[in-house]
Design an enzyme around this catalytic site. Structure first.
Site, PDB file in Angstrom:
ATOM      1  N   GLY A 229       0.776  -1.228   0.000  1.00 27.17           N
ATOM      2  CA  GLY A 229       0.000   0.000   0.000  1.00 27.17           C
ATOM      3  C   GLY A 229       0.802   1.270   0.000  1.00 27.17           C
ATOM      4  O   GLY A 229       0.284   2.329  -0.358  1.00 27.17           O
ATOM      5  N   GLU A 271       5.081  -5.934   3.153  1.00 29.16           N
ATOM      6  CA  GLU A 271       5.087  -6.594   1.841  1.00 29.16           C
ATOM      7  C   GLU A 271       5.055  -5.516   0.751  1.00 29.16           C
ATOM      8  O   GLU A 271       4.063  -5.342   0.049  1.00 29.16           O
ATOM      9  CB  GLU A 271       3.880  -7.527   1.706  1.00 29.16           C
ATOM     10  CG  GLU A 271       3.896  -8.702   2.663  1.00 29.16           C
ATOM     11  CD  GLU A 271       2.590  -9.492   2.654  1.00 29.16           C
ATOM     12  OE1 GLU A 271       2.524 -10.522   3.349  1.00 29.16           O
ATOM     13  OE2 GLU A 271       1.637  -9.072   1.964  1.00 29.16           O
ATOM     14  N   GLY A 273       5.956  -4.496  -2.450  1.00 32.86           N
ATOM     15  CA  GLY A 273       6.416  -4.758  -3.809  1.00 32.86           C
ATOM     16  C   GLY A 273       6.606  -3.494  -4.627  1.00 32.86           C
ATOM     17  O   GLY A 273       7.668  -3.248  -5.189  1.00 32.86           O
ATOM     18  N   ARG A 274       5.577  -2.666  -4.715  1.00 37.95           N
ATOM     19  CA  ARG A 274       5.631  -1.469  -5.535  1.00 37.95           C
ATOM     20  C   ARG A 274       6.698  -0.490  -5.025  1.00 37.95           C
ATOM     21  O   ARG A 274       7.503   0.036  -5.786  1.00 37.95           O
ATOM     22  CB  ARG A 274       4.260  -0.780  -5.544  1.00 37.95           C
ATOM     23  CG  ARG A 274       4.143   0.335  -6.567  1.00 37.95           C
ATOM     24  CD  ARG A 274       2.865   1.139  -6.341  1.00 37.95           C
ATOM     25  NE  ARG A 274       1.704   0.299  -6.174  1.00 37.95           N
ATOM     26  CZ  ARG A 274       0.886  -0.045  -7.159  1.00 37.95           C
ATOM     27  NH1 ARG A 274       1.125   0.373  -8.386  1.00 37.95           N
ATOM     28  NH2 ARG A 274      -0.175  -0.794  -6.906  1.00 37.95           N
ATOM     29  N   TYR A 313      -5.820   0.227 -16.118  1.00 37.90           N
ATOM     30  CA  TYR A 313      -6.254   1.130 -15.058  1.00 37.90           C
ATOM     31  C   TYR A 313      -6.329   2.598 -15.483  1.00 37.90           C
ATOM     32  O   TYR A 313      -6.762   3.434 -14.690  1.00 37.90           O
ATOM     33  CB  TYR A 313      -5.294   1.056 -13.857  1.00 37.90           C
ATOM     34  CG  TYR A 313      -5.101  -0.310 -13.267  1.00 37.90           C
ATOM     35  CD1 TYR A 313      -6.168  -1.014 -12.723  1.00 37.90           C
ATOM     36  CD2 TYR A 313      -3.838  -0.893 -13.223  1.00 37.90           C
ATOM     37  CE1 TYR A 313      -5.987  -2.259 -12.163  1.00 37.90           C
ATOM     38  CE2 TYR A 313      -3.649  -2.151 -12.667  1.00 37.90           C
ATOM     39  CZ  TYR A 313      -4.723  -2.830 -12.132  1.00 37.90           C
ATOM     40  OH  TYR A 313      -4.537  -4.063 -11.573  1.00 37.90           O
ATOM     41  N   CYS A 339      -4.416  -4.783 -31.382  1.00 40.34           N
ATOM     42  CA  CYS A 339      -5.721  -4.499 -31.997  1.00 40.34           C
ATOM     43  C   CYS A 339      -6.743  -4.150 -30.929  1.00 40.34           C
ATOM     44  O   CYS A 339      -7.820  -4.748 -30.834  1.00 40.34           O
ATOM     45  CB  CYS A 339      -6.185  -5.708 -32.813  1.00 40.34           C
ATOM     46  SG  CYS A 339      -5.093  -6.110 -34.177  1.00 40.34           S
ATOM     47  N   GLU A 340      -6.392  -3.217 -30.078  1.00 40.59           N
ATOM     48  CA  GLU A 340      -7.265  -2.714 -29.023  1.00 40.59           C
ATOM     49  C   GLU A 340      -7.004  -1.216 -28.878  1.00 40.59           C
ATOM     50  O   GLU A 340      -5.841  -0.788 -28.806  1.00 40.59           O
ATOM     51  CB  GLU A 340      -6.981  -3.407 -27.677  1.00 40.59           C
ATOM     52  CG  GLU A 340      -7.344  -4.874 -27.640  1.00 40.59           C
ATOM     53  CD  GLU A 340      -8.845  -5.110 -27.680  1.00 40.59           C
ATOM     54  OE1 GLU A 340      -9.618  -4.173 -27.357  1.00 40.59           O
ATOM     55  OE2 GLU A 340      -9.245  -6.235 -28.047  1.00 40.59           O
TER      56      GLU A 340
END
Length: 416
Positions: A229, A271, A273-274, A313, A339-340
């Site tokens: 977080g 924890e 990670g980011r 996001y 193709c999006e």
């Protein structure tokens, strides 16, 4: 402006040797962040960072973090296997999963990992498929809306993760009766927060919960896992979190709430990670095409396959043109070739005028960058490189080739 951690000249040497696109990680920055985190929580004798493998599942990265005293947080069978192969075992592994297959619980037990139960119902499931260990953690979801001051940070009630307070208390009582000797509490109330207040407030809520639970269940509380977080400043105008201030904020809450009731030996786990990896990764890509219709489009050799966050996001990632960082600007959409229509790294972004062949770097891709890659349109996952502390560069994951894509198809109406 965000400044890349690598010079134009050094990057030109790398791209001459390794074809783009690729993810490039900064070993020096990773180690510095790990050391800063450990310093910030050095007041807690049992502190441990369990790096979230899902953020950057690369053995070389995990080995660097292992050398810096970190454990790993795993969420799947393959993450457990990778961590085992790298050399993690027993209490160095936290297994935080949900909707978990039996074989994953079984492997976690075999490795001696600390299992973090997501649901009250998981107690019976774990007991049936793998047995109950002597040390266990339970994930808490307070429900409602999580606020800091007047700002709504997230809505835990909408999250699929964790137990209610009543379920958590009952889980501790039930687990104690079947032989659990040490307990942990885990929670994540908000993601990617850019404020020094989040972790101390989360800690305060969990510490108060811990006091209540211990009083009601008389369990031995071994640790409190603050999870992730703590975010990073993706936008250049944002101010980075001060991990030392965050650590002191958690310490103040610890000393006010846990120390007076005899819980001053409870370990603190994280924890992150980011926070640990995102700023230390760049997606390196080259401009293939420039198209002008109703807008100006800069077409890259990278796509959402290499970095999904903007498409999934609408997330912002800063972009630097290493060949033309300054000068006259233009408003462009920076796109990939899928193709999006959501395959866009930037929409109506003001950038220095960009030419075909320019090398761009997309910032803050060290976490949830490569790891969220996929193979839509038959696109192949890119290489990963490490910029070493001494300035050397080495390949730490090769790019996929068509044979990798075809390997699971041979023998099924498709032959070599």
């Amino acid at each position: 402006m965000k400044e890349p951690y690598i010079s134009r000249e050094k990057l030109a040497e790398i791209t001459a040797q390794f074809p783009t696109p690729f993810h490039l990680y900064d070993e020096k920055g990773i180690r510095e962040t790990a050391r800063a985190l450990h310093e910030a929580f050095s007041w807690n004798q049992g502190f441990k960072e369990y790096f979230a493998v899902k953020a950057t599942p690369n053995p070389t990265i995990l080995k660097i973090l292992k050398e810096e005293g970190c454990g790993v947080d795993c969420a799947s069978y393959v993450e457990l296997l990778m961590s085992q192969k790298v050399g993690f075992s027993d209490s160095d592994i936290m297994f935080s999963s949900n909707d978990t297959p039996a074989k994953e619980m079984q492997l976690a037990r075999e490795l001696g990992a600390t299992i973090n139960l997501d649901a009250y119902e998981d107690i019976a499931f774990l007991q049936e498929v793998a047995g109950i260990p002597e040390v266990i953690s339970c994930r808490y979801n307070p429900g409602g809306v999580f606020e800091l001051g007047t700002d709504i940070m997230d809505s835990p009630e909408e999250a699929k993760f964790g137990m209610t307070k009543a379920q958590l208390i009952q889980a501790f009582k039930d687990l104690k009766t079947v032989g659990v000797k040490k307990f942990g509490i885990h929670a994540l109330l908000a993601s990617n927060t850019i404020t020094n207040c989040y972790y101390p407030e989360l800690a305060r809520q969990l510490f108060e919960l811990a006091v209540e639970i211990v009083a009601e269940t008389d369990v031995e509380l071994d640790f409190i896992n603050l999870s992730g977080g703590v975010g990073v400043p993706y936008h250049p105008e944002e101010k980075a979190n001060d991990i030392l201030a965050i650590g002191q904020g958690v310490r103040q809450a610890y000393e006010e709430i846990l120390d007076p009731v005899g819980l001053g030996k409870v370990k603190i786990f994280t924890e992150l990670g980011r926070f640990m990896l995102a700023p230390h990764g760049l997606l390196v890509t080259k401009v293939l095409h420039k198209k002008q219709t109703y807008r100006t489009y800069i077409g890259l050799d990278a796509s959402a396959v290499n970095l999904l966050r903007p498409a999934m996001y609408g997330a912002y990632h800063h972009i630097t043109n290493m060949d033309h960082p300054d000068g006259q600007t233009e408003i462009v959409d920076v796109v990939g070739s899928l193709c999006e229509n959501n395959d866009k790294f930037a929409i109506q972004r003001e950038l220095p005028i960009t030419n075909i062949g320019d090398t761009l770097v997309i910032h803050d891709t060290g976490a949830h960058g490569f790891s969220m890659g996929y193979q839509y349109n038959g696109k192949l996952r890119s290489a990963e490189l490490l910029l070493e502390e001494d300035g050397g560069v080495r390949l730490i994951r090769r790019a996929e080739i068509p044979e990798d894509y075809f390997a699971t198809l041979y023998g099924f109406d498709f032959e070599k």
